[in-house]
Write an enzyme that holds these catalytic residues in place. Structure first.
Site, PDB file in Angstrom:
ATOM      1  N   GLU A 131      37.240  38.144  27.627  1.00 61.42           N
ATOM      2  CA  GLU A 131      37.455  38.312  29.065  1.00 61.42           C
ATOM      3  C   GLU A 131      37.054  39.709  29.505  1.00 61.42           C
ATOM      4  OE1 GLU A 131      41.291  38.126  30.924  1.00 61.42           O
ATOM      5  OE2 GLU A 131      40.356  37.586  32.816  1.00 61.42           O
ATOM      6  N   THR A 184      37.514  40.346  39.762  1.00 60.53           N
ATOM      7  CA  THR A 184      38.373  41.328  39.093  1.00 60.53           C
ATOM      8  C   THR A 184      37.635  42.646  38.880  1.00 60.53           C
ATOM      9  OG1 THR A 184      39.618  39.580  37.996  1.00 60.53           O
ATOM     10  CG2 THR A 184      39.736  41.754  37.002  1.00 60.53           C
TER      11      THR A 184
HETATM   12  N1  HSE Z   1      45.710  43.113  35.277  1.00 60.32           N
HETATM   13  C1  HSE Z   1      44.429  42.688  35.760  1.00 60.32           C
HETATM   14  C2  HSE Z   1      44.133  43.369  37.072  1.00 60.32           C
HETATM   15  C3  HSE Z   1      44.477  41.198  35.953  1.00 60.32           C
HETATM   16  O1  HSE Z   1      45.030  43.440  37.907  1.00 60.32           O
HETATM   17  O2  HSE Z   1      43.010  43.855  37.250  1.00 60.32           O
HETATM   18  C4  HSE Z   1      43.249  40.617  36.540  1.00 60.32           C
HETATM   19  O3  HSE Z   1      43.442  39.250  36.806  1.00 60.32           O
END
Ligand code: HSE
Length: 309
Positions: A131, A184
């Site tokens: 990922e 993201t």
């Molecule tokens: N912890 C990560 C973020 C999760 O907030 O960027 C992304 O789904």
């Protein structure tokens, strides 16, 4: 010809207020379906269907399902390949772990096909690295709950250590997905590089009370612990009407309402015994409709990790 194995890889909520890149929770719905069967060698994707399928690469070196599956095959030293079909149930760029479900599902599929030789933590790590290659940084807070289920805590990344606990049975979850895409990788670029000590103190206090609340089953304390002084404030401009949606959720009986992961999903927690998740979902949808925006909603609850169907 080897038989097909089918895996359900659930949506997940990450961050959950103070636990940026640390906390995660598996949901019962929605979920991706990943099918695979052994072939002589190599990894090949022969089908991708479902919401957002058109934008997902089929090249094995670019797709997080196959990157994760290959990481597991390499770690085990497997002498075969896998043909894979993917049915997305979780739209990409949603904030409920779409790429995480792909990576976790791919890793779990390869884990099953290789006879489950790895530890759960190693399967999570293979998925997290996959990922990380597609989302702009290593983070395991979606893949951990997607594989392990329940509520997960990444204690540290190096060395990698993850733990899992069960949230209270009475915890209900409403997911609202407005019709806007937030990648993201882009959502991580707007984050500050440094945080102030007062914000660190605020996050540690709320994160520790969140863990206490999970263990004691105190849903009101879970609600009061969903606090984020740093990450959601930096990202809120990416999600139209986020603050209105959160306010409406609270007015309709939610114990907490917050940005899911990197957005745009808006997550609301409620008590199943006294609250009405559908009322929360309908009220937020009504607000988006009035603002000429579509949103999808799910009224669901926390669930198990990847499983064979
Ligand atoms: N912890 C990560 C973020 C999760 O907030 O960027 C992304 O789904």
């Amino acid at each position: 010809m080897d038989e097909w194995v089918t895996i359900a890889a659930p949506a997940t909520i990450s961050n959950i207020g103070p636990g940026f890149d640390i906390f995660g929770m598996a949901l019962q719905n929605p979920y991706d379906t990943i099918m695979g069967r052994k072939i002589e060698k190599g990894l090949v994707i022969t089908e991708i269907t479902g919401p957002g399928a058109d934008g997902i690469p089929t090249e094995p070196e670019k797709n997080s399902v196959t990157i994760a599956a290959k990481a597991v095959l390499d770690m085990v030293g497997a002498d075969f390949g896998i043909e894979i079909k993917i049915k997305k149930g979780i739209r990409p760029c949603s904030g409920i772990g779409s790429s995480g479900a792909s990576a976790a599902g791919g890793a779990y599929l390869a884990h099953v096909l290789t006879g489950e030789k790895l530890s759960p933590s190693d399967v999570v790590l293979c998925a997290a690295k996959a990922e990380g290659t597609t989302s702009g940084g290593l983070h395991a807070d979606n893949v951990a709950p997607c594989i392990l289920g329940g509520f997960t805590i990444i204690k540290s990344y190096d060395p990698f250590e993850v733990m899992v606990t069960q949230p209270p049975e009475d915890l209900g979850v409403v997911v609202v997905m407005p019709d806007v895409m937030v990648a993201t990788s882009e959502s991580r670029k707007v984050l500050p590089k440094m945080v102030e000590v007062k914000d660190l103190v605020f996050h540690v206090g709320n994160a520790t009370s969140m863990v206490h609340a999970m263990h004691t089953g105190d849903i009101d304390l879970i609600g009061r612990s969903v606090r984020d002084a740093v990450f959601e404030p930096a990202r809120s401009h990416l999600v139209p009407h986020l603050k209105d949606a959160e306010r409406i959720a609270m007015e309709n009986g939610a114990v907490a309402s917050f940005l899911g992961g990197s957005g745009p999903c808006i997550i609301s927690f409620f008590k199943k015994s006294v609250g009405n998740g559908q009322r929360i979902a309908d009220a937020i949808r009504e607000m988006y409709t009035q603002n000429n925006m579509h949103c999808d909603t799910w009224v669901t609850e926390w669930g198990s990790g990847c499983r064979r169907l």
